[in-house]
Design an enzyme around this catalytic site. Sequence first.
Site, PDB file in Angstrom:
ATOM      1  N   SER A  46       6.275   6.161   2.505  1.00  0.00           N
ATOM      2  CA  SER A  46       5.744   5.975   1.322  1.00  0.00           C
ATOM      3  C   SER A  46       6.816   5.355   0.365  1.00  0.00           C
ATOM      4  CB  SER A  46       5.154   7.381   0.755  1.00  0.00           C
ATOM      5  OG  SER A  46       3.864   7.540   1.426  1.00  0.00           O
ATOM      6  N   LEU A  93       0.943  -1.122   0.054  1.00  0.00           N
ATOM      7  CA  LEU A  93      -0.062   0.163  -0.040  1.00  0.00           C
ATOM      8  C   LEU A  93       1.021   1.237  -0.077  1.00  0.00           C
ATOM      9  CD1 LEU A  93      -1.972  -2.160   0.940  1.00  0.00           C
ATOM     10  CD2 LEU A  93      -3.054  -0.486   2.354  1.00  0.00           C
ATOM     11  N   GLU A  94       0.492   2.212  -0.566  1.00  0.00           N
ATOM     12  CA  GLU A  94       1.358   3.252  -1.028  1.00  0.00           C
ATOM     13  C   GLU A  94       1.606   4.075   0.227  1.00  0.00           C
ATOM     14  OE1 GLU A  94      -1.514   5.065  -3.929  1.00  0.00           O
ATOM     15  OE2 GLU A  94      -1.714   6.806  -2.761  1.00  0.00           O
ATOM     16  N   VAL A  95       0.982   4.061   1.317  1.00  0.00           N
ATOM     17  CA  VAL A  95       1.337   4.811   2.704  1.00  0.00           C
ATOM     18  C   VAL A  95       2.565   4.259   3.048  1.00  0.00           C
ATOM     19  CG1 VAL A  95      -0.189   3.333   4.122  1.00  0.00           C
ATOM     20  CG2 VAL A  95       0.230   5.751   4.685  1.00  0.00           C
ATOM     21  N   GLY A  96       2.848   2.795   2.591  1.00  0.00           N
ATOM     22  CA  GLY A  96       4.328   2.275   3.073  1.00  0.00           C
ATOM     23  C   GLY A  96       4.006   1.023   3.839  1.00  0.00           C
TER      24      GLY A  96
END
Lengths: 279, 311
Positions: free
Chosen positions: A92, A58-61
């Site tokens: 991220s 997920l792009e939030v990391g």
Amino acid sequence: MGSNDREFCTEYTGFEMMLVSACRQIKNDDIVFNAFHWPFLAVHMAKLLHCPDLFSVLEVGLFQDELAKPNKMPYSISDPVLVPNSLFVGDSIDALSILQRGEITVALLSTSMVDKYGNCNTTVIGPYEKPIYRLPGGGGATEIAGLTKRLIWLIDDHSKGRLAKKLDYITDPGYLDGYDSRLKAGYPPDTGPDSIITPFCIMRFDTITKEAFLEVLHPNITIEQVKENTGWDLKIAEEVKQIDPPPIKEIEICRKTMRDAIDQYFVLKAEWTTYLDKD
Amino acid sequence: MSKITTKIMSMKEAIGKNVKNGDLIFLGGFGNGMTFSAAHEMIRQKKRDLKVSKCGGGILFDQLIGAGVTNHIITSHCWNGTGPQPAWNLKRAMEEEIPQKIIYNEQSLFMINMSFFAGYMGIPFVPIRSIVGTGIFDHPKEVGLKAATVECPFTGEEICVVPAMNPDVGVIQVQRADSEGNAQMWGLIGDTKYGINACKKIIVAAEEIVDKKIIMESPERTIVGAHKVDAVVHEPWGAHPSSVQGFYYTDLEYRFNYAKETKTIEDWENWLEKWITGVNDRQEYLKVLGEEKIKFLKANSLIQGAVDYGF
């Protein structure tokens, strides 16, 4: 196998068919970049149906290979419910670097407008600095489109406005001007759009020209219907496959996922949810 | 700064002392720990011409735009993530120049993160592989910070580079900090660690102010060190309607309703009065929010992950 695995559903919406077709593109051994909006639902369905071991980034990391518990749909990629159920939480840059290193095998993205080379616009309609309509912007989609091995676009309304002849802005790179233009722009050779999935059909891309063509029709949809509602003169595969209606089991999981999404304040159009209350 | 001067102050003082009209501001938080309290104070103090940057602007940028605080946003995405639904103030500003003309310097998520990272590292630019051929790469100069390509001196390949960003002031909302500003954040961090360390002046808002000893018990959770911090604000619930891991959950209902409550300019003005200009500070804001909602959003405790630091 349950008895309903082979029983076909007779009543379903185009939106449901799009999600079902989308989730089938994901394999259990894929490393998926799980992006917000409709892909979130398709990945959730895949996990419940045929990808129990699926590894998501997920792009939030955040990396995970299990659904968040309690077993509900996170409201977004930044839902804190995800954290205590994940394998890794960082920045991220950790997530986007996995993409840049070429480790993401598949990603789905829902988008506003796509052209025949699989480029997308989620930025503006009209001039950039004085738009007629301002759209949200790409977020992480620019990188996901640029660096994923198999990229799948989801368009929830098959219309000429959404499958557009010309884009006012390219937010996310597809095959740019076709042929080898994406390669020349410096994108890795084994990346790029794999398909466009709509309520009507699945399009894939010609290996030489990189132009989209109709390959798979959803049940009860005709070639004419697809052509009439596509903004460019769509090319057609020599043998277009028409797939069967979805098995009841897939539709059940799809509707459960949609209900969970509504509980998390996802806005689903009435025409997509016709059968949700009938089960 | 003298060691004797305390950094602990109210949000009013922290914004008043550190934010000047025209500054480039970084606001921390990716969904989790968004700096709503600080943004609301900038609105109450009628700051003007701020350039604001963060990975995803969301309804926080929408409010700064609607209140006329910013005329220049630098971000990869600006919308109401709940729904998702339009960010109406952004649309009004871009489409109708209400309340004023603004520049939306759209970047990709990787670009903005790496711009902060270059700022964090103290270097002028970093290469990335993703934005050539897009509109983001081709922005006109007036839009501000933009990417370029350079020839790699080692391989000869042409590669995209993005410029460093070093904002004048940064604000973060974290779980805890000590009175000197050693700030700890856990859970979803997004761009916050690199963004805040790239800043010239730093305001730390924290749910809890703790003793330095608590910080030293798990130092890997510290995202910014006291030597860089100018102000420390004890600001419980400062990130509402976003979440803070371990403290409170996202207020989805409030965010969902925000879209319909700000759709017209009149609606927006009422919303602004109710939640921002009609209250003096976060404490008064929480009274408007109400005890019942606060109770509903409060996180269920889940303490886990004790490890052995022995040597």
